[in-house]
Scaffold this active site. Structure first.
Site, mmCIF file in Angstrom:
data_model
loop_
_atom_site.group_PDB
_atom_site.id
_atom_site.type_symbol
_atom_site.label_atom_id
_atom_site.label_comp_id
_atom_site.label_asym_id
_atom_site.label_seq_id
_atom_site.Cartn_x
_atom_site.Cartn_y
_atom_site.Cartn_z
ATOM 1 N NE ARG A 170 -3.684 -2.547 0.088
ATOM 2 C CZ ARG A 170 -3.037 -3.569 -0.665
ATOM 3 N NH1 ARG A 170 -2.039 -3.413 -1.302
ATOM 4 N NH2 ARG A 170 -3.515 -4.725 -0.628
ATOM 5 C CB CYS A 218 -9.015 -2.579 4.177
ATOM 6 S SG CYS A 218 -9.470 -4.336 3.584
ATOM 7 C CD GLU A 288 -5.757 -0.131 2.606
ATOM 8 O OE1 GLU A 288 -5.276 -1.315 3.355
ATOM 9 O OE2 GLU A 288 -6.064 -0.581 1.514
HETATM 10 C C1 LIG Z 1 -15.475 -1.909 -1.712
HETATM 11 C C2 LIG Z 1 -13.920 -1.638 -1.762
HETATM 12 C C3 LIG Z 1 -13.215 -2.531 -1.920
HETATM 13 C C4 LIG Z 1 -11.577 -2.170 -1.805
HETATM 14 N N1 LIG Z 1 -11.009 -3.218 -2.171
HETATM 15 C C5 LIG Z 1 -9.506 -3.192 -2.211
HETATM 16 C C6 LIG Z 1 -8.567 -4.047 -2.303
HETATM 17 O O1 LIG Z 1 -8.898 -5.200 -2.417
HETATM 18 N N2 LIG Z 1 -7.532 -3.740 -2.312
HETATM 19 C C7 LIG Z 1 -6.756 -2.454 -2.295
HETATM 20 O O2 LIG Z 1 -5.707 -2.234 -2.254
HETATM 21 N N3 LIG Z 1 -7.719 -1.409 -2.107
HETATM 22 C C8 LIG Z 1 -9.081 -1.762 -2.012
HETATM 23 N N4 LIG Z 1 -10.045 -0.729 -2.028
HETATM 24 C C9 LIG Z 1 -9.533 0.853 -1.551
HETATM 25 C C10 LIG Z 1 -9.545 1.738 -3.015
HETATM 26 O O3 LIG Z 1 -10.402 0.964 -3.819
HETATM 27 C C11 LIG Z 1 -8.020 1.545 -3.563
HETATM 28 O O4 LIG Z 1 -6.990 2.217 -2.846
HETATM 29 C C12 LIG Z 1 -8.019 2.462 -4.835
HETATM 30 O O5 LIG Z 1 -6.857 2.051 -5.562
HETATM 31 C C13 LIG Z 1 -8.081 3.959 -4.517
HETATM 32 O O6 LIG Z 1 -8.324 4.306 -5.975
HETATM 33 P P1 LIG Z 1 -9.079 5.954 -6.131
HETATM 34 O O7 LIG Z 1 -9.102 6.292 -7.532
HETATM 35 O O8 LIG Z 1 -10.592 5.688 -5.655
HETATM 36 O O9 LIG Z 1 -8.317 6.942 -5.047
HETATM 37 P P2 LIG Z 1 -8.935 7.910 -4.207
HETATM 38 O O10 LIG Z 1 -9.821 7.242 -2.958
HETATM 39 O O11 LIG Z 1 -9.799 8.895 -5.024
HETATM 40 O O12 LIG Z 1 -7.451 8.516 -3.600
HETATM 41 C C14 LIG Z 1 -6.624 7.810 -2.967
HETATM 42 C C15 LIG Z 1 -5.158 8.460 -2.838
HETATM 43 O O13 LIG Z 1 -4.855 8.534 -4.031
HETATM 44 C C16 LIG Z 1 -4.353 9.876 -4.412
HETATM 45 N N5 LIG Z 1 -4.460 9.822 -5.774
HETATM 46 C C17 LIG Z 1 -5.980 9.600 -6.665
HETATM 47 N N6 LIG Z 1 -5.461 9.684 -7.757
HETATM 48 C C18 LIG Z 1 -4.279 10.423 -8.230
HETATM 49 C C19 LIG Z 1 -3.532 10.759 -9.355
HETATM 50 N N7 LIG Z 1 -3.876 10.765 -10.405
HETATM 51 N N8 LIG Z 1 -2.237 11.288 -9.000
HETATM 52 C C20 LIG Z 1 -1.724 11.161 -7.646
HETATM 53 N N9 LIG Z 1 -2.387 10.881 -6.703
HETATM 54 C C21 LIG Z 1 -3.809 10.403 -6.997
HETATM 55 C C22 LIG Z 1 -5.276 10.540 -3.679
HETATM 56 O O14 LIG Z 1 -4.884 11.964 -3.823
HETATM 57 C C23 LIG Z 1 -5.454 9.875 -2.408
HETATM 58 O O15 LIG Z 1 -4.378 10.352 -1.707
HETATM 59 C C24 LIG Z 1 -11.334 -0.863 -1.694
HETATM 60 C C25 LIG Z 1 -12.259 0.129 -1.660
HETATM 61 C C26 LIG Z 1 -13.573 -0.076 -1.523
HETATM 62 C C27 LIG Z 1 -14.666 0.942 -1.459
#
Ligand SMILES: Cc1cc2nc3c(=O)[nH]c(=O)nc-3n(C[C@H](O)[C@H](O)[C@H](O)COP(=O)(O)OP(=O)(O)OC[C@H]3O[C@@H](n4cnc5c(N)ncnc54)[C@H](O)[C@@H]3O)c2cc1C
Length: 292
Positions: A170, A218, A288
Site C-alpha cells: 500500500r 479496508c 489505510e
Molecule cells: C468496496 C471496496 C473494496 C476495496 N478493495 C480493495 C482491495 O482489495 N485492495 C486495495 O488495495 N484497495 C481496495 N480498496 C481501496 C481503494 O479502492 C483503492 O485504494 C483504490 O486504488 C483507490 O483509488 P481511487 O481512485 O478511488 O483513489 P482515491 O480514493 O480518490 O484517492 C486515494 C489517494 O490516491 C491519490 N490519488 C488519486 N488519484 C491520483 C492521481 N492521479 N495522482 C496522484 N494521486 C492520486 C489521492 O490523492 C489519495 O491520496 C477498496 C475500496 C472499496 C470501497
C-alpha cells in the site's frame, strides 16, 4: 485577478465531496476542478502554486474519508476524457490516471495480457491504484508498472521509469502531485483462461467483502504478518456501532455507513477500534484510508 480568473469553465466553488466518494460522507471542497487537458491542469497547478492554494488529487474516491468540515483549497479530479485513454500494444498497456482500474483490467484480459486480473473488483482509478499500490492476495499494480508520467507541485511534467519506481504494501514512490499516465508490461496468456481466472477472483472478493455498502474498503493496513480484520474480530468489535457507522459483520476491517452517518461517526469508530485493539491485543493499527 482572482484565483479563478481564466479557470471559470473548469473550477466550481463549494463542491460537495460526498457525491465523489464511496463513503458518500463529508463536507465540500472549497474549489473543485475538472481540467480538460494536461495543459489546463498545468496552468491550474501553477496558479495554485503562485496563490499558495493547497491542491489534492481525487481519483474514484474509494480510499478517502472527507471530514464533515470539508476540505480547504483545490481538489482536482482527472475525470475528463483526456485523462482516461487506454491503449494496448504487444505486451504493454498504457492507461491514463483517470481511467477506471476496472476498465484497464478488462482491456488487459480481452487482449490476453495477464497480471492485473487479481485486482478485479477494486474500485477507483488507475491513478489512485498507483498512488497506494492497490492489490490483493494475487499481487499488486506496482509489480506490473514499468513507466509513469507525473506532474509536480510546480507544474513540471516528469517521466519516471522502472528504475525510479518502488512499490511496497500500500505504498509507492509515485508521490508527486499528480500521476498522469502509466505503462504496464504484462504476460501473454489465453484470454479465455484469463477470463475464467478473473471471474474466480471476483467471486472470492464478492464473498468476502461488503461491496454493496457505503465504505472505503479496508480501514486499516495489515500489520506485518497479521490481518487487521482478524485482530478487530478477536477484539470482539464486529458489529460495533457509533451513530450511522458500523464495523462490518462480513469483514471486520470494513466500516460501513448508513444514510444517517456522518464522517465524525466513522472517525469516532476508527478511534474506538484502534484503542480497543491496542488495549486488548497490544497492536497499534495504522489507517489505510486517507482522511481529508
Ligand atoms: C468496496 C471496496 C473494496 C476495496 N478493495 C480493495 C482491495 O482489495 N485492495 C486495495 O488495495 N484497495 C481496495 N480498496 C481501496 C481503494 O479502492 C483503492 O485504494 C483504490 O486504488 C483507490 O483509488 P481511487 O481512485 O478511488 O483513489 P482515491 O480514493 O480518490 O484517492 C486515494 C489517494 O490516491 C491519490 N490519488 C488519486 N488519484 C491520483 C492521481 N492521479 N495522482 C496522484 N494521486 C492520486 C489521492 O490523492 C489519495 O491520496 C477498496 C475500496 C472499496 C470501497
Amino acid at each position: 485577478m482572482s484565483l479563478l480568473t481564466g479557470f471559470e469553465p473548469i473550477v466550481r466553488q463549494s463542491e460537495p465531496l460526498a457525491q465523489h466518494t464511496w463513503f458518500r460522507l463529508g463536507g465540500a471542497a472549497e474549489y473543485f476542478a475538472e481540467p480538460r487537458t494536461t495543459d489546463e491542469l498545468q496552468a491550474l497547478v501553477r496558479r495554485c502554486a503562485e496563490e499558495g492554494i493547497q491542491i489534492r488529487l481525487l481519483g474514484g474516491g474509494s480510499n478517502v474519508l472527507v471530514r464533515d468540515e470539508g476540505v480547504p483549497g483545490m481538489v482536482v479530479s482527472l475525470s475528463e476524457q483526456a485523462f482516461g485513454a487506454i491503449a494496448a500494444k504487444g505486451r504493454k498497456i498504457t492507461a491514463g490516471a483517470g481511467a477506471k482500474l476496472g476498465h484497464l483490467i478488462s482491456v488487459a484480459v480481452r487482449e490476453g495480457l495477464a497480471g492485473l486480473e487479481p485486482l478485479v473488483g477494486i474500485p477507483g482509478s488507475v491513478g489512485g491504484a498507483l498512488h497506494g499500490n492497490a492489490g490483493s492476495r494475487g499481487g499488486d499494480i506496482g509489480q506490473w508498472t514499468c513507466r509513469a508520467s507525473v506532474m509536480t507541485r510546480s507544474g513540471e511534467i516528469l517521466e519516471r521509469d522502472r528504475d525510479d519506481l518502488t512499490f511496497a504494501y500500500r505504498e509507492s514512490s509515485l508521490d508527486e502531485l499528480a500521476i498522469l499516465q502509466a505503462e504496464f508490461e504484462l504476460e501473454k496468456e489465453d484470454p479465455e483462461e484469463l477470463t475464467k481466472r478473473m471471474q474466480k477472483y471476483w467471486i472470492v472478493k464478492k464473498a468476502n467483502q461488503p461491496l454493496g455498502h457505503q465504505s472505503a474498503g479496508c480501514i486499516f493496513k495489515n500489520p506485518r504478518g497479521m490481518s487487521a480484520g482478524m485482530l478487530i474480530d478477536q477484539a470482539a468489535l464486529k458489529g460495533s456501532r457509533i451513530g450511522g457507522a458500523e464495523v462490518s459483520d462480513a469483514h471486520a476491517n470494513f466500516i460501513v455507513a448508513d444514510s444517517s452517518a456522518s464522517s465524525h461517526d466513522v472517525l469516532r469508530l476508527i478511534d474506538l477500534v484502534r484503542s480497543r485493539v491496542a488495549e486488548r491485543l497490544g497492536v497499534e493499527l495504522e489507517t489505510e484510508i486517507e482522511i481529508w
